[in-house]
Write a protein that holds these residues in place. Structure first.
Motif, PDB file in Angstrom:
ATOM      1  N   CYS A 181       0.056   3.530   3.416  1.00 32.43           N
ATOM      2  CA  CYS A 181       0.474   3.146   4.773  1.00 32.43           C
ATOM      3  C   CYS A 181       1.717   2.270   4.795  1.00 32.43           C
ATOM      4  CB  CYS A 181      -0.670   2.430   5.492  1.00 32.43           C
ATOM      5  SG  CYS A 181      -1.074   0.811   4.795  1.00 32.43           S
ATOM      6  N   CYS A 224       0.848  -1.193   0.000  1.00 24.09           N
ATOM      7  CA  CYS A 224       0.000   0.000   0.000  1.00 24.09           C
ATOM      8  C   CYS A 224       0.888   1.250   0.000  1.00 24.09           C
ATOM      9  CB  CYS A 224      -0.911  -0.006   1.221  1.00 24.09           C
ATOM     10  SG  CYS A 224      -1.928   1.489   1.370  1.00 24.09           S
ATOM     11  N   SER A 279       1.917  -0.896   4.343  1.00 25.76           N
ATOM     12  CA  SER A 279       1.690  -2.300   4.702  1.00 25.76           C
ATOM     13  C   SER A 279       1.742  -3.170   3.447  1.00 25.76           C
ATOM     14  CB  SER A 279       0.343  -2.458   5.413  1.00 25.76           C
ATOM     15  OG  SER A 279      -0.719  -2.066   4.548  1.00 25.76           O
TER      16      SER A 279
END
Length: 235
Positions: free
Chosen positions: A52, A49, A54
């Motif tokens: 973020c 992502c 992640s």
């Protein structure tokens, strides 16, 4: 994990130990691919992502055309395409199966045997459809699918054929309807298909691998009306 993958993982090694020497190599390849599907054996895909940071890791699928997990989406796309191509007429669902005495020769020489099934079924249907008692033209259309297993997952090659109830006239100017309850009689269809398949096996040099008694017995050929074809395509 799909049901087929689970079966292969549980019982595949024992099956290969018992019957592996008589199995075609491509069957072993399919089993190996399905067993390893989404296990990491075919690599991994990493999605990150940007917002973020992640990440998410997914094991790659095998991509084998026999794998139910990999081909489910393609099968749905295929079905939707066929639904759009349906003609505004009735359909028939015809099944032609090979008897047990022929299956061993076909399993050992699948390319030849399966090609003969399709070509002989087409020739037999066109020959009968030309008769004015049935359609009156050989210019018919159908979709044929090869199934190589039975309900108990035994080797049982047979064709399923979805056929519009009619055809285009020989001069190409009009549509000719068949009867709504009958496309062609199954008895002559069985006789013609069997004779053509016998010729195909003779030309391929496979007659010595087939019990001669099989040419004198009745083969399974079944036909039934299929309404607008919707349920037959789904099947």
């Amino acid at each position: 994990m799909s049901a087929i993958q689970n079966i292969f993982n549980l019982y595949g090694p024992e099956y290969l130990a018992r019957f592996g020497n008589s199995m075609p190599q491509n069957h072993k390849k399919v089993m190996r691919a399905i067993r390893q599907c989404r296990s990491g054996a075919f690599g991994k895909a990493v999605y990150v992502c940007n917002a973020c940071g992640s990440s998410h890791v997914i094991n790659c699928s095998c991509g084998n055309r026999h794998c139910p997990s990999c081909q489910q989406h393609k099968a749905q796309v295929w079905l939707e395409t066929q639904m759009q191509k349906r003609l505004p007429c009735s359909y028939f669902f015809i099944t032609i199966a090979l008897p047990a005495q022929v299956r061993h020769a076909v399993r050992s020489r699948q390319r030849t045997g399966y090609a003969a099934m399709f070509s002989c079924a087409q020739a037999a249907l066109k020959k009968l459809a030309r008769d004015p008692r049935f359609v009156g033209t050989s210019r018919i259309g159908f979709l044929a699918a090869l199934h190589t297993w039975g309900g108990m997952l035994q080797f049982h090659p047979h064709l399923h054929m979805i056929i519009p109830a009619g055809g285009i006239s020989e001069n190409g100017t009009s549509w000719m309807d068949s009867r709504q309850d009958l496309f062609v009689h199954t008895d002559p269809l069985e006789t013609i298909f069997k004779a053509k398949f016998r010729d195909a096996m003779k030309n391929a040099g496979l007659m010595n691998y087939i019990d001669p008694a099989v040419w004198r017995k009745k083969w399974v050929v079944h036909s039934e009306p299929a309404g607008n074809g919707k349920h037959a395509f789904r099947y």
